[in-house]
Design a protein around this motif. Structure first.
Motif, PDB file in Angstrom:
ATOM      1  N   TRP A 131       9.150   7.902 -10.570  1.00 44.01           N
ATOM      2  CA  TRP A 131      10.227   7.210  -9.869  1.00 44.01           C
ATOM      3  C   TRP A 131      10.356   5.794 -10.403  1.00 44.01           C
ATOM      4  O   TRP A 131       9.374   5.170 -10.795  1.00 44.01           O
ATOM      5  N   THR A 132      11.573   5.280 -10.363  1.00 42.80           N
ATOM      6  CA  THR A 132      11.801   3.901 -10.790  1.00 42.80           C
ATOM      7  C   THR A 132      11.125   2.956  -9.797  1.00 42.80           C
ATOM      8  O   THR A 132      10.921   3.315  -8.625  1.00 42.80           O
ATOM      9  N   PRO A 133      10.802   1.743 -10.243  1.00 41.78           N
ATOM     10  CA  PRO A 133      10.218   0.773  -9.314  1.00 41.78           C
ATOM     11  C   PRO A 133      11.108   0.512  -8.091  1.00 41.78           C
ATOM     12  O   PRO A 133      10.601   0.393  -6.979  1.00 41.78           O
ATOM     13  N   LEU A 134      12.411   0.472  -8.297  1.00 47.87           N
ATOM     14  CA  LEU A 134      13.318   0.228  -7.174  1.00 47.87           C
ATOM     15  C   LEU A 134      13.277   1.373  -6.165  1.00 47.87           C
ATOM     16  O   LEU A 134      13.217   1.146  -4.953  1.00 47.87           O
ATOM     17  N   ARG A 135      13.273   2.589  -6.648  1.00 47.38           N
ATOM     18  CA  ARG A 135      13.214   3.746  -5.745  1.00 47.38           C
ATOM     19  C   ARG A 135      11.882   3.783  -4.998  1.00 47.38           C
ATOM     20  O   ARG A 135      11.843   4.061  -3.791  1.00 47.38           O
ATOM     21  N   LEU A 151       0.833  -1.206   0.000  1.00 51.60           N
ATOM     22  CA  LEU A 151       0.000   0.000   0.000  1.00 51.60           C
ATOM     23  C   LEU A 151       0.869   1.258   0.000  1.00 51.60           C
ATOM     24  O   LEU A 151       0.610   2.201  -0.757  1.00 51.60           O
ATOM     25  N   LEU A 152       1.895   1.279   0.837  1.00 46.41           N
ATOM     26  CA  LEU A 152       2.788   2.436   0.847  1.00 46.41           C
ATOM     27  C   LEU A 152       3.451   2.618  -0.516  1.00 46.41           C
ATOM     28  O   LEU A 152       3.590   3.745  -0.994  1.00 46.41           O
ATOM     29  N   LEU A 153       3.829   1.525  -1.165  1.00 48.81           N
ATOM     30  CA  LEU A 153       4.431   1.610  -2.495  1.00 48.81           C
ATOM     31  C   LEU A 153       3.448   2.238  -3.479  1.00 48.81           C
ATOM     32  O   LEU A 153       3.826   3.098  -4.275  1.00 48.81           O
ATOM     33  N   TRP A 195       7.749  -4.394  -5.876  1.00 47.79           N
ATOM     34  CA  TRP A 195       8.767  -4.015  -6.850  1.00 47.79           C
ATOM     35  C   TRP A 195       8.651  -4.872  -8.103  1.00 47.79           C
ATOM     36  O   TRP A 195       8.707  -4.353  -9.220  1.00 47.79           O
ATOM     37  N   LEU A 196       8.492  -6.186  -7.929  1.00 47.30           N
ATOM     38  CA  LEU A 196       8.353  -7.073  -9.093  1.00 47.30           C
ATOM     39  C   LEU A 196       7.144  -6.692  -9.938  1.00 47.30           C
ATOM     40  O   LEU A 196       7.231  -6.608 -11.167  1.00 47.30           O
ATOM     41  N   GLY A 233      11.918   0.909  -2.465  1.00 47.28           N
ATOM     42  CA  GLY A 233      12.848   1.232  -1.379  1.00 47.28           C
ATOM     43  C   GLY A 233      12.293   2.279  -0.432  1.00 47.28           C
ATOM     44  O   GLY A 233      12.461   2.182   0.790  1.00 47.28           O
ATOM     45  N   THR A 234      11.613   3.257  -0.983  1.00 46.13           N
ATOM     46  CA  THR A 234      10.998   4.298  -0.158  1.00 46.13           C
ATOM     47  C   THR A 234       9.879   3.709   0.706  1.00 46.13           C
ATOM     48  O   THR A 234       9.776   4.012   1.896  1.00 46.13           O
ATOM     49  N   ALA A 235       9.055   2.847   0.107  1.00 44.88           N
ATOM     50  CA  ALA A 235       7.980   2.205   0.865  1.00 44.88           C
ATOM     51  C   ALA A 235       8.547   1.325   1.972  1.00 44.88           C
ATOM     52  O   ALA A 235       8.033   1.315   3.098  1.00 44.88           O
ATOM     53  N   LEU A 236       9.609   0.597   1.664  1.00 48.37           N
ATOM     54  CA  LEU A 236      10.234  -0.258   2.679  1.00 48.37           C
ATOM     55  C   LEU A 236      10.831   0.588   3.800  1.00 48.37           C
ATOM     56  O   LEU A 236      10.642   0.275   4.985  1.00 48.37           O
ATOM     57  N   ALA A 237      11.519   1.654   3.447  1.00 51.11           N
ATOM     58  CA  ALA A 237      12.108   2.530   4.469  1.00 51.11           C
ATOM     59  C   ALA A 237      11.026   3.122   5.377  1.00 51.11           C
ATOM     60  O   ALA A 237      11.197   3.180   6.601  1.00 51.11           O
ATOM     61  N   ALA A 238       9.907   3.521   4.782  1.00 50.37           N
ATOM     62  CA  ALA A 238       8.808   4.072   5.585  1.00 50.37           C
ATOM     63  C   ALA A 238       8.228   3.002   6.508  1.00 50.37           C
ATOM     64  O   ALA A 238       7.949   3.273   7.684  1.00 50.37           O
TER      65      ALA A 238
END
Length: 135
Positions: free
Chosen positions: A51-55, A39-41, A110-111, A58-63
């Protein structure tokens, strides 16, 4: 892309509610953790569609990790006692395995985001040089 992200956010919330309706225990708990990061992603993509899928992942994971680590303080538990919204967004109690399940959600998101981005580029005829639609 924003319309797709908004639709994905709604579907993710529905998946989380559906999971809670049909499952219990660890399946519901950790599946919900993974979907929280998905959901955050989708919200990151809604806000920053280029933004790229990786960015975005990564942002969603960091949050997600930041919220979990915030639970080491008493603030989320205090807020969660008085607010259902705070409980849903912040949780209340730190649980180390949640960190792994957030990563699983970020990886899955991400996938999916990568596949959708590639599909959109193929449809637009904008693949990188040397890349064919069948690689």
């Amino acid at each position: 892309m924003r319309l797709v992200a908004a639709g994905a956010a709604v579907l993710t919330v529905g998946a989380g509610l559906g999971l809670r309706a049909v499952a219990a225990g660890s399946v519901a708990k950790y599946g919900g953790d993974a979907l929280y990061t998905v959901l955050l992603l989708t919200l990151v993509v809604l806000i920053a569609p280029r933004w790229t899928p990786l960015r975005a992942a990564g942002t969603a994971l960091a949050a997600s990790w930041a919220v979990e680590l915030f639970q080491l303080s008493s603030v989320p538990a205090d807020l969660s006692r008085d607010s259902v919204a705070a409980r849903l967004v912040l949780g209340s109690t730190f649980n180390a395995p949640d960190l792994l399940w957030y990563a699983a959600g970020a990886a899955g998101g991400w996938l999916l985001h990568t596949a959708m981005s590639r599909r959109r580029r193929v449809a637009a005829g904008a693949l990188p040089a040397g890349e064919t639609p069948h690689t």
